[in-house]
Every structure is written in C-alpha cells, then in structure tokens.
Design a protein around this motif. Structure first.
Motif, PDB file in Angstrom:
ATOM      1  N   ASP A 272       0.855  -1.184   0.000  1.00  0.00           N
ATOM      2  CA  ASP A 272       0.000   0.000   0.000  1.00  0.00           C
ATOM      3  C   ASP A 272       0.897   1.242   0.000  1.00  0.00           C
ATOM      4  O   ASP A 272       2.103   1.147  -0.194  1.00  0.00           O
ATOM      5  CB  ASP A 272      -0.962  -0.014   1.186  1.00  0.00           C
ATOM      6  N   CYS A 273       0.291   2.390   0.193  1.00  0.00           N
ATOM      7  CA  CYS A 273       1.059   3.635   0.241  1.00  0.00           C
ATOM      8  C   CYS A 273       0.384   4.559   1.247  1.00  0.00           C
ATOM      9  O   CYS A 273      -0.692   4.265   1.763  1.00  0.00           O
ATOM     10  CB  CYS A 273       1.119   4.283  -1.141  1.00  0.00           C
ATOM     11  N   VAL A 274       1.013   5.664   1.505  1.00  0.00           N
ATOM     12  CA  VAL A 274       0.388   6.647   2.384  1.00  0.00           C
ATOM     13  C   VAL A 274      -0.872   7.183   1.716  1.00  0.00           C
ATOM     14  O   VAL A 274      -0.954   7.269   0.484  1.00  0.00           O
ATOM     15  CB  VAL A 274       1.346   7.800   2.737  1.00  0.00           C
ATOM     16  N   ASN A 275      -1.853   7.511   2.505  1.00  0.00           N
ATOM     17  CA  ASN A 275      -3.114   8.076   2.017  1.00  0.00           C
ATOM     18  C   ASN A 275      -3.679   8.961   3.112  1.00  0.00           C
ATOM     19  O   ASN A 275      -3.797   8.531   4.261  1.00  0.00           O
ATOM     20  CB  ASN A 275      -4.112   6.964   1.699  1.00  0.00           C
ATOM     21  N   LEU A 276      -4.024  10.168   2.750  1.00  0.00           N
ATOM     22  CA  LEU A 276      -4.681  11.057   3.695  1.00  0.00           C
ATOM     23  C   LEU A 276      -6.080  11.376   3.202  1.00  0.00           C
ATOM     24  O   LEU A 276      -6.284  11.643   2.022  1.00  0.00           O
ATOM     25  CB  LEU A 276      -3.903  12.364   3.853  1.00  0.00           C
ATOM     26  N   GLY A 277      -7.028  11.329   4.129  1.00  0.00           N
ATOM     27  CA  GLY A 277      -8.336  11.892   3.864  1.00  0.00           C
ATOM     28  C   GLY A 277      -8.289  13.352   4.275  1.00  0.00           C
ATOM     29  O   GLY A 277      -7.478  13.745   5.126  1.00  0.00           O
ATOM     30  N   TYR A 278      -9.143  14.169   3.650  1.00  0.00           N
ATOM     31  CA  TYR A 278      -9.145  15.593   3.971  1.00  0.00           C
ATOM     32  C   TYR A 278     -10.534  16.029   4.412  1.00  0.00           C
ATOM     33  O   TYR A 278     -11.515  15.834   3.707  1.00  0.00           O
ATOM     34  CB  TYR A 278      -8.699  16.420   2.769  1.00  0.00           C
ATOM     35  N   LEU A 279     -10.593  16.604   5.608  1.00  0.00           N
ATOM     36  CA  LEU A 279     -11.804  17.190   6.144  1.00  0.00           C
ATOM     37  C   LEU A 279     -11.699  18.700   5.918  1.00  0.00           C
ATOM     38  O   LEU A 279     -10.807  19.357   6.467  1.00  0.00           O
ATOM     39  CB  LEU A 279     -11.938  16.863   7.628  1.00  0.00           C
ATOM     40  N   VAL A 280     -12.576  19.230   5.077  1.00  0.00           N
ATOM     41  CA  VAL A 280     -12.500  20.626   4.659  1.00  0.00           C
ATOM     42  C   VAL A 280     -13.559  21.447   5.389  1.00  0.00           C
ATOM     43  O   VAL A 280     -14.751  21.122   5.335  1.00  0.00           O
ATOM     44  CB  VAL A 280     -12.675  20.744   3.136  1.00  0.00           C
ATOM     45  N   ASP A 281     -13.126  22.494   6.074  1.00  0.00           N
ATOM     46  CA  ASP A 281     -13.995  23.380   6.853  1.00  0.00           C
ATOM     47  C   ASP A 281     -14.907  22.609   7.812  1.00  0.00           C
ATOM     48  O   ASP A 281     -16.045  23.016   8.070  1.00  0.00           O
ATOM     49  CB  ASP A 281     -14.837  24.273   5.916  1.00  0.00           C
TER      50      ASP A 281
ATOM     51  N   TYR B  24     -15.870  15.785   3.723  1.00  0.00           N
ATOM     52  CA  TYR B  24     -14.818  14.788   3.944  1.00  0.00           C
ATOM     53  C   TYR B  24     -14.573  13.973   2.679  1.00  0.00           C
ATOM     54  O   TYR B  24     -15.466  13.326   2.158  1.00  0.00           O
ATOM     55  CB  TYR B  24     -15.191  13.865   5.096  1.00  0.00           C
ATOM     56  N   HIS B  25     -13.320  14.014   2.183  1.00  0.00           N
ATOM     57  CA  HIS B  25     -12.845  13.222   1.051  1.00  0.00           C
ATOM     58  C   HIS B  25     -11.809  12.249   1.611  1.00  0.00           C
ATOM     59  O   HIS B  25     -10.722  12.674   2.017  1.00  0.00           O
ATOM     60  CB  HIS B  25     -12.214  14.147   0.015  1.00  0.00           C
ATOM     61  N   PRO B  26     -12.098  10.935   1.649  1.00  0.00           N
ATOM     62  CA  PRO B  26     -11.181   9.996   2.295  1.00  0.00           C
ATOM     63  C   PRO B  26     -10.063   9.460   1.414  1.00  0.00           C
ATOM     64  O   PRO B  26      -9.253   8.664   1.891  1.00  0.00           O
ATOM     65  CB  PRO B  26     -12.113   8.855   2.712  1.00  0.00           C
ATOM     66  N   GLY B  27     -10.004   9.892   0.130  1.00  0.00           N
ATOM     67  CA  GLY B  27      -9.020   9.282  -0.760  1.00  0.00           C
ATOM     68  C   GLY B  27      -9.349   7.812  -0.928  1.00  0.00           C
ATOM     69  O   GLY B  27     -10.519   7.437  -0.995  1.00  0.00           O
ATOM     70  N   ASP B  28      -8.332   6.956  -0.987  1.00  0.00           N
ATOM     71  CA  ASP B  28      -8.543   5.515  -1.129  1.00  0.00           C
ATOM     72  C   ASP B  28      -8.473   4.832   0.233  1.00  0.00           C
ATOM     73  O   ASP B  28      -7.588   4.023   0.512  1.00  0.00           O
ATOM     74  CB  ASP B  28      -7.500   4.911  -2.069  1.00  0.00           C
ATOM     75  N   SER B  29      -9.409   5.174   1.080  1.00  0.00           N
ATOM     76  CA  SER B  29      -9.491   4.535   2.386  1.00  0.00           C
ATOM     77  C   SER B  29     -10.916   4.663   2.902  1.00  0.00           C
ATOM     78  O   SER B  29     -11.710   5.415   2.353  1.00  0.00           O
ATOM     79  CB  SER B  29      -8.530   5.186   3.392  1.00  0.00           C
ATOM     80  N   LEU B  30     -11.177   3.931   3.939  1.00  0.00           N
ATOM     81  CA  LEU B  30     -12.460   4.047   4.637  1.00  0.00           C
ATOM     82  C   LEU B  30     -12.194   4.480   6.073  1.00  0.00           C
ATOM     83  O   LEU B  30     -12.842   4.017   7.008  1.00  0.00           O
ATOM     84  CB  LEU B  30     -13.224   2.717   4.582  1.00  0.00           C
ATOM     85  N   HIS B  31     -11.243   5.383   6.223  1.00  0.00           N
ATOM     86  CA  HIS B  31     -10.884   5.891   7.546  1.00  0.00           C
ATOM     87  C   HIS B  31     -11.953   6.887   8.002  1.00  0.00           C
ATOM     88  O   HIS B  31     -12.250   7.849   7.296  1.00  0.00           O
ATOM     89  CB  HIS B  31      -9.515   6.570   7.498  1.00  0.00           C
ATOM     90  N   LEU B  32     -12.529   6.652   9.158  1.00  0.00           N
ATOM     91  CA  LEU B  32     -13.564   7.549   9.674  1.00  0.00           C
ATOM     92  C   LEU B  32     -12.966   8.916   9.999  1.00  0.00           C
ATOM     93  O   LEU B  32     -11.825   9.004  10.477  1.00  0.00           O
ATOM     94  CB  LEU B  32     -14.221   6.938  10.907  1.00  0.00           C
TER      95      LEU B  32
END
Length: 200
Positions: free
Chosen positions: A109-118, A122-130
């Motif tokens: 795998d690789c690093v992946n960050l989700g981004y919570l904007v304002d 929420y855009h999680p990228g390629d993950s299902l991280h809450l």
C-alpha cells in the motif's frame, strides 16, 4: 460551499471566490483545475494525481509527507501528516488517516490522507478511515479493486453525513453504476449521485 464532481475522485470546492481541488488525477477533466487556488492530493496513484498537469498550474499542492511522486521537485509542494490542520486556498483542512486501503494480493500500500474541509466536507481518498467527527458532506468511494460495496455502505452509514456523494467510480459502466446507485439510495440517507461536471 459549492461542490462540483469530476471524473473519478476529483472534486472542486468553491467558496468566497476561492477554489480548492482534491485529487485531480489522470482520468479527471483538465477544466477541474481552471482557476484553482490550491490542490489537495490524497495519495500517489495516478488516478488521483496528474503530476504533469499540476507542474504547469503553479499553485500550492498539499500531499502526504511520505508520498512518492515523480518530478516532485518542480511542484510547489507542502507535505502534511495525519492530524495536521492547515489552510489551503482559504479553506481550513484537517488531514486524517494515514494508509491506503488494503490492496488485493498483498500488494504494497502507500500513504493516504483523507481531507476534512472546513469541518464539513470529507474526502477519504482511497481509504475508509472515519473522519473522527460529524461531517455534513461525505464523498464516498463507490468502486475499487480494494473495496466491496457493503464496506462502502457501512462506511457511509458510520459517518452519518447529511449528504453523501459518490467518488472513485470511473471504472463502473452504466449498468454497474445503476446497481451501485440503487444500493446506496436504498441504504444511505442523503445519498445522491453527481455526474461528472454536476454541482451540489
């Protein structure tokens, strides 16, 4: 906040005259970046980042701190880590997560960050991280080699956002897309499909 969905995982956010684009990959339309003030990249896979396109854009690009991207030196890159809060194009952003979802066959795998904007989108990228907090709008991955539909539905249900829009859907044909939309519509309150170029 105005949200415009582009092909696959690319999303454009506009507010107070500022434009923030998330995951403009090789499958997304170049017009997604027109007038962009900053770009967020969740991870290094080319369906989420088109390095050549970003090199000519000349705006700040935020990437996970350990992302491996070709020709990265030519980009005005800021590396971010999980839990970091920063401002991009006037939007307050919190990076969450850390790793890409498990890929078939034990592929690395690789690093992946989700981004919570304002604290709202929420855009999680390629993950299902809450996201770790309530959000108004969830951008839910709809299809991937690393994903089962039931996992995506459970993720969307767990997040409990008021509105839910699918991303990561470029590999679905019309029949598959209709099936995925049917399941989400039946099971996830607030779900609505946005076609590429459509705005909510």
């Amino acid at each position: 906040m105005r949200i415009t969905k582009y092909t696959h995982s690319c999303v454009r956010l506009e507010q107070h005259g500022s434009v923030l684009v998330i995951d403009p990959g090789t499958w997304s339309e170049p017009r997604a970046l027109a007038g962009a003030d900053a770009v967020l990249v969740s991870h290094e896979h080319t369906d989420h980042v088109d390095v050549l396109r970003l090199a000519g854009l000349g705006v700040p690009v935020f990437v996970p701190e350990d992302a491996v991207l070709p020709d990265l030196a030519r980009l005005p890159v800021t590396r971010v880590r999980p839990g970091q809060r920063f401002t991009a194009a006037g939007f307050e952003v919190t990076a969450v997560g850390g790793r890409h979802a498990t890929i078939h066959g034990g592929q690395p795998d690789c690093v992946n960050l989700g981004y919570l904007v304002d604290d709202a989108v929420y855009h999680p990228g390629d993950s299902l991280h809450l996201p770790g907090r309530p959000v108004r709008t969830l951008l839910v991955p709809a299809q991937a080699s690393w994903l089962k539909l039931t996992e995506a539905i459970d993720f969307a249900t767990a997040v409990g956002a008021t509105e839910v829009f699918p991303i990561h859907d470029a590999q679905l044909n019309d029949r598959g897309l209709a099936s995925v939309n049917g399941w989400f519509t039946e099971t996830v309150p607030g779900y609505r499909y946005l076609a590429p170029g459509e705005t909510a």
